[in-house]
Design a protein around this motif. Structure first.
Motif, PDB file in Angstrom:
ATOM      1  N   ASP A  62       0.822  -1.207   0.000  1.00  0.00           N
ATOM      2  CA  ASP A  62       0.000   0.000   0.000  1.00  0.00           C
ATOM      3  C   ASP A  62       0.856   1.257   0.000  1.00  0.00           C
ATOM      4  OD1 ASP A  62      -2.499   1.596   0.494  1.00  0.00           O
ATOM      5  OD2 ASP A  62      -1.512   1.947   2.413  1.00  0.00           O
ATOM      6  N   ARG A  66       1.048   4.124  -3.031  1.00  0.00           N
ATOM      7  CA  ARG A  66       0.562   5.480  -2.773  1.00  0.00           C
ATOM      8  C   ARG A  66       1.669   6.536  -2.836  1.00  0.00           C
ATOM      9  NH1 ARG A  66      -3.617   6.253   1.927  1.00  0.00           N
ATOM     10  NH2 ARG A  66      -2.259   5.094   3.323  1.00  0.00           N
ATOM     11  N   ALA A 262      -5.745   0.424  -2.900  1.00  0.00           N
ATOM     12  CA  ALA A 262      -4.826   1.334  -3.596  1.00  0.00           C
ATOM     13  C   ALA A 262      -4.623   0.906  -5.040  1.00  0.00           C
ATOM     14  CB  ALA A 262      -3.495   1.389  -2.856  1.00  0.00           C
ATOM     15  N   GLU A 282      -6.499   5.733   7.440  1.00  0.00           N
ATOM     16  CA  GLU A 282      -7.131   6.444   6.342  1.00  0.00           C
ATOM     17  C   GLU A 282      -8.375   7.185   6.802  1.00  0.00           C
ATOM     18  OE1 GLU A 282      -4.886   2.982   4.514  1.00  0.00           O
ATOM     19  OE2 GLU A 282      -6.045   3.392   6.327  1.00  0.00           O
ATOM     20  N   PHE A 292      -6.230   8.806  -2.455  1.00  0.00           N
ATOM     21  CA  PHE A 292      -6.777   7.726  -3.285  1.00  0.00           C
ATOM     22  C   PHE A 292      -7.327   8.234  -4.619  1.00  0.00           C
ATOM     23  CE2 PHE A 292      -6.247   5.323   0.539  1.00  0.00           C
ATOM     24  CZ  PHE A 292      -6.113   4.001   0.126  1.00  0.00           C
ATOM     25  N   LEU A 295      -4.623   9.079  -7.323  1.00  0.00           N
ATOM     26  CA  LEU A 295      -3.861   8.041  -8.013  1.00  0.00           C
ATOM     27  C   LEU A 295      -4.219   7.936  -9.489  1.00  0.00           C
ATOM     28  CD1 LEU A 295      -3.898   5.293  -5.251  1.00  0.00           C
ATOM     29  CD2 LEU A 295      -1.913   6.606  -6.011  1.00  0.00           C
TER      30      LEU A 295
END
Length: 317
Positions: A62, A66, A262, A282, A292, A295
């Motif tokens: 993750d 990220r 993710a 989160e 998120f 991305l």
């Protein structure tokens, strides 16, 4: 010097975010320090701009998706990326890296602590996008091989230890039955829950949900990612490569808290993320509305319960 600076930045975080829990301020402090650390590279990044940057990471999946992968891609675009080093079967993620080494056979969550080499290194109420660029996984891996008569709906499930406790964020067999029964007429459903032999694991032990056999028997119209891999393993580099090829052709996802969420957020469209209240940082930092969506520009719908997940499914899918 580093210790003194970290203490000072904790005070700054406490003053700026006085209403946030004291233990959460350490995350903010660490992100402050990681951004300040980038000052050391101003000349190399913006003036001399030679290929100097070596990015070496084997922490949680993750965190890599990220923070680390977009940082590496920024350096690629900037002309300053020399080499990337990560875990086994990660070359497909770093397709842009001319020199990628898969050095690590296991991920260590501890490797993410004190990793101040990237501008964002942990949870935060705000992120720096100065040296952070969207990685075009969708456009790069979009293909004509995995195209079906109906649009794809990927269910990216998981069933593993979370925070050293039993599984929290997952879809059980009754949940899967309800989703498949409701949406199989409109979508080609592809179910994805990798086995421990197919991905590089970290501290989160993967457990057995016994749903693969159940799906084959009760919903044979559902395509299992594991079966796709058996059918196409000679044509793909590894399981991660196959995931990217499937996800690139998909605009509707259901995913679970963590790296599963993710990855699904990298491909645009809509991603419903199941992340139960009380689990994960989160929630505290509102990251499903910040990092998120960043991305890929995907619409992120955070379901705090399975009931809310089904409400989103009814409204959007």
């Amino acid at each position: 010097m580093q210790r003194l600076m970290l203490k000072f930045l904790y005070v700054v975080a406490a003053l700026k975010y006085s209403g946030i829990r004291r233990d959460l301020r350490y995350f903010i402090r660490d992100n402050y320090y990681s951004r300040l650390n980038q000052i050391r590279f101003v000349a190399k990044d913006y003036f001399t701009k030679g290929k100097y940057k070596v990015i070496d990471f084997h922490g949680e999946f993750d965190q890599e998706l990220r923070y680390v992968l977009p940082f590496a891609y920024w350096h690629y675009l900037n002309g300053t990326l020399a080499k990337t080093i990560s875990s086994t079967n990660t070359k497909a993620f770093y397709f842009f890296s001319e020199n990628h080494s898969e050095l690590y056979e296991k991920r260590l969550w501890q490797a993410g602590y004190d990793y101040y080499d990237v501008p964002n290194m942990t949870h935060s109420p705000s992120f720096s996008f100065t040296k952070w660029a969207r990685v075009p996984l969708k456009s790069h891996y979009r293909n004509k091989q995995f195209v079906f008569r109906k649009p794809i709906l990927v269910i990216a499930n998981k069933y593993n230890v979370e925070w050293d406790k039993p599984p929290v964020n997952f879809l059980d067999i009754p949940d899967l039955d309800r989703i498949v029964s409701t949406h199989k007429l409109n979508y080609q459903i592809i179910y994805n829950r990798p086995l421990s032999s197919q991905i590089v694991v970290d501290n989160s032990e993967i457990m057995d949900l016994n749903e693969h056999g159940w799906l084959r028997e009760n919903h044979p119209e559902v395509i299992l990612m594991n079966d796709l891999y058996e059918q196409h393993h000679n044509a793909v580099d590894n399981f991660n490569h196959l995931q990217l090829l499937i996800y690139a052709n998909c605009d509707r996802f259901i995913s679970m808290h963590g790296g599963t969420a993710a990855l699904a957020s990298y491909f645009g469209g809509i991603n419903i993320i199941l992340s139960h209240t009380g689990g994960g940082m989160e929630h505290h930092f509102n990251e499903y509305d910040t990092i998120f969506p960043a991305l890929s520009g995907a619409k992120i719908l955070h379901a705090k319960s399975t009931d809310e997940l089904f409400q989103y499914l009814s409204a959007y899918y």
